[in-house]
Design an enzyme around this catalytic site. Structure first.
Site, PDB file in Angstrom:
ATOM      1  N   ASP A 152       6.304   2.224   5.754  1.00 52.28           N
ATOM      2  CA  ASP A 152       4.732   1.646   5.994  1.00 52.28           C
ATOM      3  C   ASP A 152       4.194   2.108   5.317  1.00 52.28           C
ATOM      4  O   ASP A 152       4.081   3.800   5.425  1.00 52.28           O
ATOM      5  CB  ASP A 152       5.144   1.299   7.568  1.00 52.28           C
ATOM      6  CG  ASP A 152       3.383   1.061   7.619  1.00 52.28           C
ATOM      7  OD1 ASP A 152       2.860  -0.328   6.322  1.00 52.28           O
ATOM      8  OD2 ASP A 152       2.468   1.330   9.119  1.00 52.28           O
ATOM      9  N   ASP A 206       3.951  -6.028   3.711  1.00 54.08           N
ATOM     10  CA  ASP A 206       3.842  -4.935   4.693  1.00 54.08           C
ATOM     11  C   ASP A 206       4.755  -5.278   5.621  1.00 54.08           C
ATOM     12  O   ASP A 206       5.896  -6.612   5.566  1.00 54.08           O
ATOM     13  CB  ASP A 206       1.994  -4.748   5.129  1.00 54.08           C
ATOM     14  CG  ASP A 206       2.373  -3.348   5.563  1.00 54.08           C
ATOM     15  OD1 ASP A 206       2.819  -2.349   5.563  1.00 54.08           O
ATOM     16  OD2 ASP A 206       1.304  -3.146   5.603  1.00 54.08           O
ATOM     17  N   HIS A 247       5.212   4.153  12.288  1.00 49.58           N
ATOM     18  CA  HIS A 247       3.937   4.372  12.724  1.00 49.58           C
ATOM     19  C   HIS A 247       5.008   5.796  13.579  1.00 49.58           C
ATOM     20  O   HIS A 247       4.117   6.515  13.811  1.00 49.58           O
ATOM     21  CB  HIS A 247       2.958   4.293  13.546  1.00 49.58           C
ATOM     22  CG  HIS A 247       2.094   3.649  12.896  1.00 49.58           C
ATOM     23  ND1 HIS A 247       0.641   3.631  12.452  1.00 49.58           N
ATOM     24  CD2 HIS A 247       2.042   2.788  11.404  1.00 49.58           C
ATOM     25  CE1 HIS A 247       0.177   2.613  12.531  1.00 49.58           C
ATOM     26  NE2 HIS A 247       1.253   2.302  10.875  1.00 49.58           N
ATOM     27  N   GLU A 299      -4.876   1.202   3.284  1.00 47.15           N
ATOM     28  CA  GLU A 299      -4.470   0.509   4.237  1.00 47.15           C
ATOM     29  C   GLU A 299      -4.878   0.353   5.034  1.00 47.15           C
ATOM     30  O   GLU A 299      -5.134   0.201   6.399  1.00 47.15           O
ATOM     31  CB  GLU A 299      -3.809  -0.722   3.851  1.00 47.15           C
ATOM     32  CG  GLU A 299      -2.820  -1.505   4.397  1.00 47.15           C
ATOM     33  CD  GLU A 299      -2.480  -1.249   5.928  1.00 47.15           C
ATOM     34  OE1 GLU A 299      -2.394  -2.383   6.712  1.00 47.15           O
ATOM     35  OE2 GLU A 299      -2.504   0.021   6.435  1.00 47.15           O
ATOM     36  N   GLU A 300      -4.127   1.965   6.107  1.00 45.55           N
ATOM     37  CA  GLU A 300      -4.941   2.972   6.557  1.00 45.55           C
ATOM     38  C   GLU A 300      -5.963   2.920   7.334  1.00 45.55           C
ATOM     39  O   GLU A 300      -5.640   3.180   8.919  1.00 45.55           O
ATOM     40  CB  GLU A 300      -3.162   3.844   6.827  1.00 45.55           C
ATOM     41  CG  GLU A 300      -1.718   3.857   6.901  1.00 45.55           C
ATOM     42  CD  GLU A 300      -0.861   2.922   7.385  1.00 45.55           C
ATOM     43  OE1 GLU A 300      -1.645   2.819   8.553  1.00 45.55           O
ATOM     44  OE2 GLU A 300       0.157   2.427   6.925  1.00 45.55           O
ATOM     45  N   HIS A 353       0.757  -1.307   0.049  1.00 43.28           N
ATOM     46  CA  HIS A 353       0.011  -0.075   0.144  1.00 43.28           C
ATOM     47  C   HIS A 353       0.610   1.400  -0.174  1.00 43.28           C
ATOM     48  O   HIS A 353       1.808   1.443   0.616  1.00 43.28           O
ATOM     49  CB  HIS A 353      -0.757  -0.189   1.317  1.00 43.28           C
ATOM     50  CG  HIS A 353      -0.023   0.211   2.046  1.00 43.28           C
ATOM     51  ND1 HIS A 353      -0.390   1.359   3.420  1.00 43.28           N
ATOM     52  CD2 HIS A 353      -0.112  -1.080   3.553  1.00 43.28           C
ATOM     53  CE1 HIS A 353       1.003   0.767   4.063  1.00 43.28           C
ATOM     54  NE2 HIS A 353       0.974   0.176   4.530  1.00 43.28           N
TER      55      HIS A 353
END
Length: 352
Positions: A188, A243, A323, A222-223, A71
């Site tokens: 990510d 991922d 993150h 996706e997030e 993603h």
């Protein structure tokens, strides 16, 4: 295995990807970039209605298909409120913590496409003014954006064209070190996206015939939980999300191997597919770790929740400080690339 990854080229592509702002909900520019990267190869390529990019490579067998996803949408924010002092209150996009973006440079994109720079700060930042500068809670009430324009009121900010709902993206601050590390926000999942894009390009340019028709989805939601839960052909048997591997205390994964996920917050991934991936890694001298991610979900788990009758798996490079201030090493990228190449050439072993 004839496939030889080139970490310098992968690093260059990751740097380009992370430099394109793409918080969930505002990903057209980065999807355009992915499409342009693959242009001229004669690929079967299209956008789905959600704006993701779907690429299909034909295989010898067309009755059973594979699907791989990565993603390009990232964490970010939206303008929640224009404060009386002209600064901005934010609403999160994705699951980060406010302390992870405190002090970060950012970009505000208006509805007309104009961009303004700013800094995400605590309103109690100055230690010369606020006694609780260190102790105040890092939350949406105390975090604000200081815009790099002369504005001291809500009206002055609105005159810039900034309004509620405008997207706010974070400065990636990407760096590649001499020791082979790449550190940046949004590894990510733009590290995995770069790996998939380069794999597609390699397979096509080298006229590699795959055993099964294989779809590659560059997903863009996706997030927020639903990036890869559609555009899955009825012939699809195996679905592999690519991922990040989440690192931290108690985790098995590291920044130097490919991480194979056994379980995340959605539950176990398919045991047969996991064993198949481990066998491929062992046969091809690929360094890997099996791990469990306690607070995690993927495009593959989103597809399962949507009711698809598929075998699902999850692999990816190990990403430190997910993150937040992310980092990985070139060896983790190389091991991930090697495993994916071995996988797309392998037989479907979980269902006959």
């Amino acid at each position: 295995m004839n496939f030889q990854p080139n970490s310098k080229e992968t690093f260059m592509l990751i740097k380009e990807l992370v430099s394109i702002p793409s918080p969930s909900g505002n990903t057209k520019q980065v999807i355009d970039f992915c499409e342009q990267y693959l242009q001229g190869l004669g690929l079967d390529m299209k956008r789905n209605r959600k704006g993701g990019l779907l690429v299909t490579l034909p295989g010898r067998r067309t009755d059973q298909h594979r699907m791989l996803t990565a993603h390009v949408d990232t964490l970010g924010a939206m303008v929640k409120e224009i404060k009386p002092n002209g600064r901005l209150k934010l609403s999160m996009i994705g699951g980060f913590r406010w302390n992870s973006v405190e002090g970060e440079y950012c970009q505000i994109e208006t509805e007309t496409g104009k961009n303004y720079s700013g800094t995400i700060l605590m309103k109690q930042t100055s230690v010369h003014v606020y006694k609780d500068a260190g102790d105040a809670k890092r939350n949406e009430d105390n975090i604000e954006v200081r815009i790099d324009e002369r504005t001291e009121s809500a009206d002055e900010t609105r005159k810039l064209g900034i309004q509620v709902g405008d997207f706010v993206s974070f400065d990636p601050r990407v760096q590649v070190t001499e020791g082979g590390y790449i550190k940046s926000r949004h590894l990510d999942d733009k590290a995995s996206t770069a790996i998939l894009l380069r794999l597609i390009r390699y397979l096509k340019e080298n006229e590699v015939t795959l055993p099964y028709t294989t779809h590659f989805l560059i997903s863009n939601n996706e997030e927020i939980g639903y990036g890869g839960n559609a555009s899955i052909s009825p012939e699809t048997v195996e679905y592999l999300a690519v991922d990040m591997g989440a690192l931290g205390e108690g985790q098995a994964s590291d920044e130097y191997t490919v991480s194979i996920c056994a379980k995340d917050s959605s539950g176990p991934y398919h045991y047969g597919l996991r064993k198949h991936l481990i066998q491929l890694a062992r046969e091809n001298n690929i360094d890997y770790k099996v791990d469990i991610y306690p607070y995690y979900g993927s495009d593959a788990s989103a597809a399962i929740r949507s009711g698809y009758d598929i075998v699902h798996g999850l692999v990816g490079p190990g990403i430190e400080a997910s993150h937040a201030f992310e980092r990985t090493h070139e060896t983790s990228l190389i091991n991930t690339e090697k495993l994916l190449y071995a996988y797309v050439l392998s037989s479907i072993t979980t269902i006959e």
